[in-house]
Design a protein around this motif. Structure first.
Motif, PDB file in Angstrom:
ATOM      1  N   LYS A   1      -6.037  -6.540  -8.521  1.00 16.75           N
ATOM      2  CA  LYS A   1      -6.007  -5.094  -8.304  1.00 16.75           C
ATOM      3  C   LYS A   1      -4.567  -4.626  -8.212  1.00 16.75           C
ATOM      4  O   LYS A   1      -4.176  -3.654  -8.851  1.00 16.75           O
ATOM      5  CB  LYS A   1      -6.776  -4.728  -7.040  1.00 16.75           C
ATOM      6  CG  LYS A   1      -6.674  -3.253  -6.670  1.00 16.75           C
ATOM      7  CD  LYS A   1      -6.996  -3.002  -5.216  1.00 16.75           C
ATOM      8  CE  LYS A   1      -6.067  -3.614  -4.237  1.00 16.75           C
ATOM      9  NZ  LYS A   1      -4.791  -2.937  -4.022  1.00 16.75           N
TER      10      LYS A   1
ATOM     11  N   SER B   1     -10.500  -2.184  -7.301  1.00 13.75           N
ATOM     12  CA  SER B   1     -10.456  -1.675  -5.923  1.00 13.75           C
ATOM     13  C   SER B   1     -11.827  -1.761  -5.276  1.00 13.75           C
ATOM     14  O   SER B   1     -11.951  -2.162  -4.115  1.00 13.75           O
ATOM     15  CB  SER B   1      -9.978  -0.215  -5.900  1.00 13.75           C
ATOM     16  OG  SER B   1      -8.623  -0.129  -6.196  1.00 13.75           O
ATOM     17  N   ILE B   2     -12.843  -1.390  -6.036  1.00 13.68           N
ATOM     18  CA  ILE B   2     -14.204  -1.432  -5.502  1.00 13.68           C
ATOM     19  C   ILE B   2     -14.625  -2.874  -5.239  1.00 13.68           C
ATOM     20  O   ILE B   2     -15.099  -3.210  -4.153  1.00 13.68           O
ATOM     21  CB  ILE B   2     -15.179  -0.724  -6.463  1.00 13.68           C
ATOM     22  CG1 ILE B   2     -14.878   0.779  -6.481  1.00 13.68           C
ATOM     23  CG2 ILE B   2     -16.629  -0.992  -6.078  1.00 13.68           C
ATOM     24  CD1 ILE B   2     -15.552   1.539  -7.610  1.00 13.68           C
TER      25      ILE B   2
ATOM     26  N   ARG C   1      -9.454   3.695  -0.609  1.00 10.01           N
ATOM     27  CA  ARG C   1      -9.767   2.268  -0.436  1.00 10.01           C
ATOM     28  C   ARG C   1      -8.653   1.582   0.340  1.00 10.01           C
ATOM     29  O   ARG C   1      -8.904   0.770   1.235  1.00 10.01           O
ATOM     30  CB  ARG C   1      -9.963   1.618  -1.808  1.00 10.01           C
ATOM     31  CG  ARG C   1     -10.311   0.132  -1.749  1.00 10.01           C
ATOM     32  CD  ARG C   1      -9.066  -0.687  -1.973  1.00 10.01           C
ATOM     33  NE  ARG C   1      -9.373  -2.121  -2.031  1.00 10.01           N
ATOM     34  CZ  ARG C   1      -8.517  -3.044  -1.644  1.00 10.01           C
ATOM     35  NH1 ARG C   1      -7.353  -2.726  -1.141  1.00 10.01           N
ATOM     36  NH2 ARG C   1      -8.828  -4.307  -1.749  1.00 10.01           N
ATOM     37  N   GLU C   2      -7.411   1.910   0.020  1.00 15.96           N
ATOM     38  CA  GLU C   2      -6.275   1.297   0.702  1.00 15.96           C
ATOM     39  C   GLU C   2      -6.283   1.634   2.193  1.00 15.96           C
ATOM     40  O   GLU C   2      -6.042   0.770   3.033  1.00 15.96           O
ATOM     41  CB  GLU C   2      -4.950   1.740   0.071  1.00 15.96           C
ATOM     42  CG  GLU C   2      -4.775   1.366  -1.392  1.00 15.96           C
ATOM     43  CD  GLU C   2      -4.829  -0.123  -1.668  1.00 15.96           C
ATOM     44  OE1 GLU C   2      -4.639  -0.935  -0.747  1.00 15.96           O
ATOM     45  OE2 GLU C   2      -5.071  -0.490  -2.833  1.00 15.96           O
TER      46      GLU C   2
ATOM     47  N   ALA D   1      -8.925   2.462   3.985  1.00 19.07           N
ATOM     48  CA  ALA D   1     -10.072   1.780   4.605  1.00 19.07           C
ATOM     49  C   ALA D   1      -9.739   0.314   4.888  1.00 19.07           C
ATOM     50  O   ALA D   1     -10.036  -0.200   5.976  1.00 19.07           O
ATOM     51  CB  ALA D   1     -11.304   1.888   3.700  1.00 19.07           C
ATOM     52  N   ILE D   2      -9.122  -0.358   3.935  1.00 20.55           N
ATOM     53  CA  ILE D   2      -8.765  -1.769   4.126  1.00 20.55           C
ATOM     54  C   ILE D   2      -7.706  -1.903   5.220  1.00 20.55           C
ATOM     55  O   ILE D   2      -7.748  -2.842   6.022  1.00 20.55           O
ATOM     56  CB  ILE D   2      -8.300  -2.407   2.804  1.00 20.55           C
ATOM     57  CG1 ILE D   2      -9.439  -2.418   1.786  1.00 20.55           C
ATOM     58  CG2 ILE D   2      -7.743  -3.804   3.022  1.00 20.55           C
ATOM     59  CD1 ILE D   2     -10.701  -3.115   2.237  1.00 20.55           C
TER      60      ILE D   2
ATOM     61  N   LEU E   1      -9.514   7.932  -4.880  1.00 23.18           N
ATOM     62  CA  LEU E   1     -10.350   6.724  -4.733  1.00 23.18           C
ATOM     63  C   LEU E   1      -9.506   5.501  -4.365  1.00 23.18           C
ATOM     64  O   LEU E   1      -9.854   4.741  -3.459  1.00 23.18           O
ATOM     65  CB  LEU E   1     -11.131   6.447  -6.016  1.00 23.18           C
ATOM     66  CG  LEU E   1     -12.321   7.336  -6.297  1.00 23.18           C
ATOM     67  CD1 LEU E   1     -12.931   7.004  -7.655  1.00 23.18           C
ATOM     68  CD2 LEU E   1     -13.368   7.198  -5.214  1.00 23.18           C
ATOM     69  N   ILE E   2      -8.405   5.325  -5.061  1.00 20.90           N
ATOM     70  CA  ILE E   2      -7.558   4.146  -4.818  1.00 20.90           C
ATOM     71  C   ILE E   2      -6.914   4.216  -3.434  1.00 20.90           C
ATOM     72  O   ILE E   2      -6.947   3.244  -2.671  1.00 20.90           O
ATOM     73  CB  ILE E   2      -6.499   3.998  -5.930  1.00 20.90           C
ATOM     74  CG1 ILE E   2      -7.191   3.621  -7.250  1.00 20.90           C
ATOM     75  CG2 ILE E   2      -5.439   2.974  -5.556  1.00 20.90           C
ATOM     76  CD1 ILE E   2      -6.295   3.682  -8.466  1.00 20.90           C
TER      77      ILE E   2
ATOM     78  N   LYS F   1       0.833  -1.208   0.000  1.00 19.79           N
ATOM     79  CA  LYS F   1       0.000   0.000   0.000  1.00 19.79           C
ATOM     80  C   LYS F   1       0.865   1.254   0.000  1.00 19.79           C
ATOM     81  O   LYS F   1       0.565   2.232  -0.685  1.00 19.79           O
ATOM     82  CB  LYS F   1      -0.947  -0.009   1.198  1.00 19.79           C
ATOM     83  CG  LYS F   1      -2.068  -1.026   1.054  1.00 19.79           C
ATOM     84  CD  LYS F   1      -2.859  -1.135   2.324  1.00 19.79           C
ATOM     85  CE  LYS F   1      -3.924  -2.201   2.350  1.00 19.79           C
ATOM     86  NZ  LYS F   1      -4.104  -3.075   1.253  1.00 19.79           N
TER      87      LYS F   1
ATOM     88  N   SER G   1     -12.728  -5.643  -4.904  1.00 16.00           N
ATOM     89  CA  SER G   1     -11.936  -6.294  -3.856  1.00 16.00           C
ATOM     90  C   SER G   1     -12.215  -5.676  -2.488  1.00 16.00           C
ATOM     91  O   SER G   1     -12.172  -6.368  -1.469  1.00 16.00           O
ATOM     92  CB  SER G   1     -10.441  -6.226  -4.178  1.00 16.00           C
ATOM     93  OG  SER G   1      -9.970  -4.900  -4.153  1.00 16.00           O
ATOM     94  N   GLY G   2     -12.511  -4.373  -2.444  1.00 18.68           N
ATOM     95  CA  GLY G   2     -12.865  -3.732  -1.178  1.00 18.68           C
ATOM     96  C   GLY G   2     -14.151  -4.303  -0.606  1.00 18.68           C
ATOM     97  O   GLY G   2     -14.244  -4.580   0.594  1.00 18.68           O
TER      98      GLY G   2
END
Length: 181
Positions: free
Chosen positions: A124, A163-164, A97-98, A100-101, A93-94, A70, A166-167
């Motif tokens: 991803k 990303s969406i 997501r990173e 958040a994960i 956006l990317i 990440k 896999s998230g």
């Protein structure tokens, strides 16, 4: 600390060099930043191979490896926004997501739960690596008479879609194994 974990730390150590050569390095195409980025990506593959083949998979490695990934991708994308090769909204956006994960991973780890990356997450990552590589190298070069998006930007679109997906997949796995009480 075992060899795979040292290699992962080496990947983290390479991140500032990518940024320096990308932001203040030579103009497009940027071969030095590209070579360092690809070397860092190869360490991701190498540490995993060594860890699995020599049975040196550790909890530290399971937590450190995705953080290193990440950090590598996020900082490279942010630097690419700085030099005008990546749209900021796509990178937000990317990277969002990173983050958040990473938050979900931290909560899971606090309960001694490791949620492994899915195939979506691996695809991803591959798409992000392709996007960053093409954007660093500014390939293919722009043709003044044809207005087409670069291959790197097209790969970023794929990375956003993955990303969406896999998230969502990660969140569903997280929700099933976590005790929220």
């Amino acid at each position: 600390m075992n060899l795979p974990n040292k290699i992962t730390l080496g990947r983290i150590f390479l991140v500032p060099f990518i940024i320096v050569f990308l932001v203040v390095g030579e103009k497009v195409p940027n071969y030095t930043a590209g070579a360092i980025f690809l070397a860092a990506v190869l360490t991701d593959w190498l540490d995993g191979q060594i860890a699995r083949n020599t049975r040196q998979v550790t909890t530290l490695g399971k937590l450190l490896d995705p953080i290193a990934d990440k950090l590598l991708i996020s900082t490279a994308l942010i630097a690419l926004v700085q030099v005008g090769r990546a749209p900021a909204w796509m990178v937000v956006l990317i990277v969002g997501r990173e983050l958040a994960i990473t938050g979900l991973r931290t909560i899971a780890a606090s309960q001694s739960v490791i949620i492994h990356a899915s195939d979506f997450g691996k695809y991803k990552m591959l798409t992000e690596v392709a996007a960053v590589s093409f954007l660093i190298l500014d390939w293919p070069p722009e043709w003044g008479f044809i207005a087409i998006p670069s291959l790197g930007v097209l790969c970023l679109w794929g990375a956003i879609a993955l990303s969406i997906v896999s998230g969502i997949d990660y969140f569903l796995k997280f929700w099933k194994v976590i005790d929220l009480s």
